[in-house]
Motif scaffolding. Structure first.
Motif, mmCIF file in Angstrom:
data_model
loop_
_atom_site.group_PDB
_atom_site.id
_atom_site.type_symbol
_atom_site.label_atom_id
_atom_site.label_comp_id
_atom_site.label_asym_id
_atom_site.label_seq_id
_atom_site.Cartn_x
_atom_site.Cartn_y
_atom_site.Cartn_z
ATOM 1 N N ARG B 118 15.647 -14.761 -47.059
ATOM 2 C CA ARG B 118 14.950 -15.971 -46.628
ATOM 3 C C ARG B 118 15.766 -16.604 -45.539
ATOM 4 O O ARG B 118 16.943 -16.867 -45.716
ATOM 5 N N ARG B 121 14.964 -21.350 -45.806
ATOM 6 C CA ARG B 121 15.191 -22.219 -46.954
ATOM 7 C C ARG B 121 15.782 -23.562 -46.516
ATOM 8 O O ARG B 121 16.698 -23.601 -45.699
ATOM 9 N N GLY B 122 15.269 -24.601 -47.068
ATOM 10 C CA GLY B 122 15.786 -25.925 -46.725
ATOM 11 C C GLY B 122 15.038 -26.566 -45.576
ATOM 12 O O GLY B 122 15.285 -27.704 -45.233
ATOM 13 N N ASP B 123 14.143 -25.812 -44.959
ATOM 14 C CA ASP B 123 13.336 -26.396 -43.885
ATOM 15 C C ASP B 123 11.864 -26.091 -44.184
ATOM 16 O O ASP B 123 11.546 -25.533 -45.238
ATOM 17 N N LEU B 124 10.976 -26.477 -43.270
ATOM 18 C CA LEU B 124 9.567 -26.142 -43.465
ATOM 19 C C LEU B 124 9.421 -24.631 -43.559
ATOM 20 O O LEU B 124 10.205 -23.875 -42.974
ATOM 21 N N SER B 125 8.389 -24.180 -44.257
ATOM 22 C CA SER B 125 8.060 -22.766 -44.312
ATOM 23 C C SER B 125 7.495 -22.325 -42.962
ATOM 24 O O SER B 125 7.213 -23.156 -42.098
ATOM 25 N N ALA B 126 7.318 -21.021 -42.802
ATOM 26 C CA ALA B 126 6.707 -20.512 -41.561
ATOM 27 C C ALA B 126 5.312 -21.122 -41.392
ATOM 28 O O ALA B 126 4.937 -21.561 -40.297
ATOM 29 N N ARG B 127 4.554 -21.172 -42.500
ATOM 30 C CA ARG B 127 3.222 -21.802 -42.439
ATOM 31 C C ARG B 127 3.323 -23.250 -41.982
ATOM 32 O O ARG B 127 2.562 -23.702 -41.118
ATOM 33 N N GLY B 128 4.273 -23.983 -42.547
ATOM 34 C CA GLY B 128 4.430 -25.395 -42.204
ATOM 35 C C GLY B 128 4.881 -25.577 -40.764
ATOM 36 O O GLY B 128 4.382 -26.463 -40.054
ATOM 37 N N LEU B 131 1.992 -24.952 -38.450
ATOM 38 C CA LEU B 131 1.052 -26.067 -38.517
ATOM 39 C C LEU B 131 1.535 -27.256 -37.687
ATOM 40 O O LEU B 131 0.769 -27.835 -36.903
ATOM 41 N N ILE B 132 2.793 -27.623 -37.855
ATOM 42 C CA ILE B 132 3.307 -28.802 -37.152
ATOM 43 C C ILE B 132 3.457 -28.507 -35.657
ATOM 44 O O ILE B 132 3.143 -29.342 -34.806
ATOM 45 N N SER B 248 -3.844 -22.621 -42.504
ATOM 46 C CA SER B 248 -2.913 -22.926 -43.586
ATOM 47 C C SER B 248 -3.457 -22.454 -44.929
ATOM 48 O O SER B 248 -2.748 -22.486 -45.928
#
Lengths: 508, 508
Positions: B118, B121-128, B131-132, B248
């Motif tokens: 991974r 970890r500790g940040d937004l996911s790839a999906r997130g 999206l942003i 998403s």
């Protein structure tokens, strides 16, 4: 059909006594004749004058129908040469394109996609079928003993209405349009003040994001923090709604047992850290125990070391009848791993649909963007009414009043249980919340009891419906007491007790 | 720290002039001393009497603090023998469980999952992050020329407020709790009557499902009808919000070009039928063309033959300034393939957050379950106000009034464009909606123009932001005219024209 036949056919079809106006009837009939091919492409329509005479209707009606047919592309008209049926037949080459041989220029993997093996086309997807099959939502949302519903008849609707009327009197247009990500600022300030004192959270107003409730808060956090295929710990048993939201976002659920101290991961759970853990530490849902301080500290430390996100659902935490409410997990988090979610629905009225989440500081800007992007929020007038309601002290006084009332109702229900069953059936859960769980013997079938109770006019929910897997289910019934007037509790429980006794005799 | 040192430390820390009450300060300090290990597990605390004397505070305060510490599990107290610090240290074996060798009893595939690679970890996911990064939502939601926003200052807020006050006067408790799946029945009836006439849809009130708007309607349909990895046709360009919702949820987007007749799939698109197609036939978003009847019939026939779901977003269809509104695609669907979605936000005010969808008859029960399960809807009072508003005729009269007003504003804006640029910059789109698209020359950079306009106090949206891929983008600006008072349009456009001219000189 030529134009003479058309006139005859229309004359036969038009119903002069019908409620549908003549204009609509004529338009519909002409469209139908063109769509079915009765009027072939290229057919010249009679002039509006001729058709009006043939049908004995106003010429203007025919003109309007022809105009609309032209606007919608059914006919083509050119001044002087008349009106013709347009060729709007589906393009059969396009419709049947799939039957062609795969394009040799396409790479093999794409070509093989051209004929995927699909069994469920035309019906719900596998995701949709699972969701509907496992749906936990009840057909009725009110009455003895519907769990999770506060007594909305006690809500100070007049106070709310007065504040609402004041705000709508000179409605501020800024409050009628879309909400900026995060929600109405005075409400966020009021909530952060409230939550700091009532729930010992650590947050600034900027960290508060207004949502429509727990569902949306969890949905946002999961979309932003997980990828499809990531694993999430959920308590076993847990709230069905959260489970449905997570699963339909492609997250794999790992049910983790709970005991008297709350979440209790097994060795193999711990060896394989999830991406996210969804917990109800203040008041486990639905069983009602409180997560111990040692477990809280272990979970936070584990989450910090292995970068696990924690969603803390601080469900029903305002309604504790014995001791003071316990502090939130979020208040112990120093590493920014906890996303805190809560709702005002149980405190005020469920139909309100206003919840909140507290995002860790390093994520909050992106969470605000996410909420606006995904849900296009609004409802600022509603949020403004709520802000006034809280700032005027109505929230705390209503919660205080309801805490006393629900505590009474809980006691009346427990007394009724004891009177009927003595210590035979255990009452599970801490002295908190809007429901309790009545344990049933292992040989009972709580879904059958639920169905029989429903027929007898009593709503309960089966405990087994809250489990993800079949392995460790406990039989029991969730009984919501908050929404039942004191004097109705005993009678409704008598009816339920009869059903339980009958079922227990049936399956000894 | 022994108990004498504890007293001294507490006395030094307590701030008698602080706003924080003494009780809270003492509780916080004791918790802190225990959490940091300054007070080790097993340490006996001084009696409440002793500590109160040492700190010169009321003994009752200490008693309450000890009670709360006991309730939260920080200390253990047993009558007679005193109060001891509990051992709440994180379970290091559990925290470090992952570092153990994989359990040899676990199958290999599970063991290999124990240490996934991974990076985020500790940040937004790839999906997130996607999206942003791609988020299309604007930081400002109001002013010249914000697209997609009606003039909320024209909304008859007093009428609304009057209906609302009437309903809240004797608030029906049934309307304060959760909504049954589908929403308030009189509203569904009113909407089906309205949509049958205004949009030529075919539906019964039962087929109408109330949602919070387009986003939720699309979200529900996609969760129920697609699986992760399924492909969906979206128009290129299309609405950013719909794209974010679909992506998403794990759906793969296939952008399909549009031309003057609307959606125009290419040969290789047709050869590989998608699971779902999202279209805006009445008024393509954002370009504004109308899908031709031949294309509609082809799409429906293609969808029928290859079991493709169609989501029809009937966006802005009420606001047509030339011809009458065109009929919906749903009204031509005989196969139950079309899910029709619409919203009242543009007709009334965006903050309302009430939309609707029409589900095919064979799906409607499951859609109703899905909406209740996933979103736990409420807002029935709000829906009841809207139902009265519609039944009293206020919806149609408001739409009629706004249609005239927005038509005027559109003309004023077009006149301003022509006065400044002649035919140099094309105005795209049919005479409908709340915005128009001003085409820019191919060498322009609409994002740069947008940023420069923002600095000059004018809000526009860059057309390229609505494209999914970079391949076929057209440069242009979306200009919303509906929310700009007539007299401000000319001045705001002058400011924008200056920005455009400056940018076009800079990049010849």
């Amino acid at each position: 059909m030529d134009t003479v036949i058309l006139s005859d056919w229309l004359a036969a079809q038009l119903d002069r006594g019908a409620a549908e106006p003549g204009y609509r009837q004529l338009l519909r009939l002409m469209q139908q004749a063109i769509l079915t091919g009765q009027l072939a492409p290229g057919t010249k329509l009679p002039s509006s004058r001729t058709l009006a005479t043939d049908l004995r209707i106003a010429r203007n009606t025919v003109v309007h129908v022809y105009d609309q047919l032209t606007a919608e592309g059914y006919v083509l008209s050119s001044t002087g040469s008349g009106t013709y049926v347009a060729d709007t037949r589906p393009d059969t080459a396009a419709v049947n394109a799939r039957k062609l041989a795969p394009d040799p220029d396409l790479p093999a993997s794409t070509a093989s996609l051209a004929a995927p093996a699909r069994c469920e086309r035309g019906d719900l997807s596998a995701r949709g079928q699972r969701l509907i099959h496992k749906a936990g939502v009840a057909p009725k949302q009110w009455g003895a003993f519907m769990p999770g519903v506060p007594d909305v008849a006690e809500f100070p609707a007049r106070t709310w209405s007065r504040l609402q009327a004041k705000l709508w009197k000179d409605a501020n247009p800024d409050l009628l349009t879309y909400a900026p990500g995060g929600g109405y600022r005075p409400l966020r300030r009021a909530l952060s003040d409230y939550l700091r004192v009532a729930r010992s959270v650590k947050c600034t107003p900027d960290q508060i994001i207004i949502t429509t409730g727990i569902h949306q808060s969890i949905d946002l956090a999961v979309r932003l923090l997980t990828d499809v295929g990531d694993r999430a710990w959920v308590e076993e048993p847990c709230y069905w709604g959260a489970r449905s939201v997570l699963e339909s976002l492609g997250v794999r659920l790992v049910p983790v047992p709970v005991d008297d101290e709350g979440l209790n991961p097994r060795e193999h759970d711990l060896q394989d850290p999830p991406h996210l853990a969804l917990v109800t530490p203040s008041h486990q849902y639905p069983l009602g125990m409180v997560m111990s301080l040692a477990r809280r500290r272990t979970l936070l430390e584990y989450a910090r070391q292995h970068s696990v996100w924690i969603i803390e659902d601080d469900y029903d935490s305002e309604f504790r009848y014995g001791s003071r409410p316990l502090a939130s997990l979020q208040g112990l988090d120093d590493a920014g791993q906890v996303i805190y979610v809560g709702s005002l629905g149980k405190m005020l009225f469920p139909g309100l649909r206003i919840g909140y989440m507290i995002a860790p500081e390093h994520l909050v800007d992106r969470f605000r963007t996410g909420v606006a992007e995904l849900y296009r929020e609004g409802q600022l007038m509603h949020q403004a009414v709520l802000a006034e309601f809280i700032m005027d002290g109505h929230l705390t006084s209503h919660v205080r009043r309801m805490r006393a009332l629900y505590g009474e109702r809980r006691q009346i229900l427990i007394d009724a249980i004891t009177a009927h069953f003595g210590a035979e059936l255990p009452v599970m859960g801490d002295e908190a919340g809007l429901h309790l769980v009545l344990g049933l013997p292992g040989h009972a079938n709580d879904r059958e009891v639920t169905a029989a109770a429903y027929d007898a006019g009593v709503i309960v929910r089966p405990l087994t419906a809250y489990y993800h897997s079949e392995a460790h289910v406990r039989q029991g019934l969730l009984l919501g007491y908050a929404c039942v007037p004191n004097e109705r509790i005993g009678k409704a429980f008598s009816a339920l007790a009869q059903v339980i006794e009958k079922t227990m005799v049936a399956c000894p």
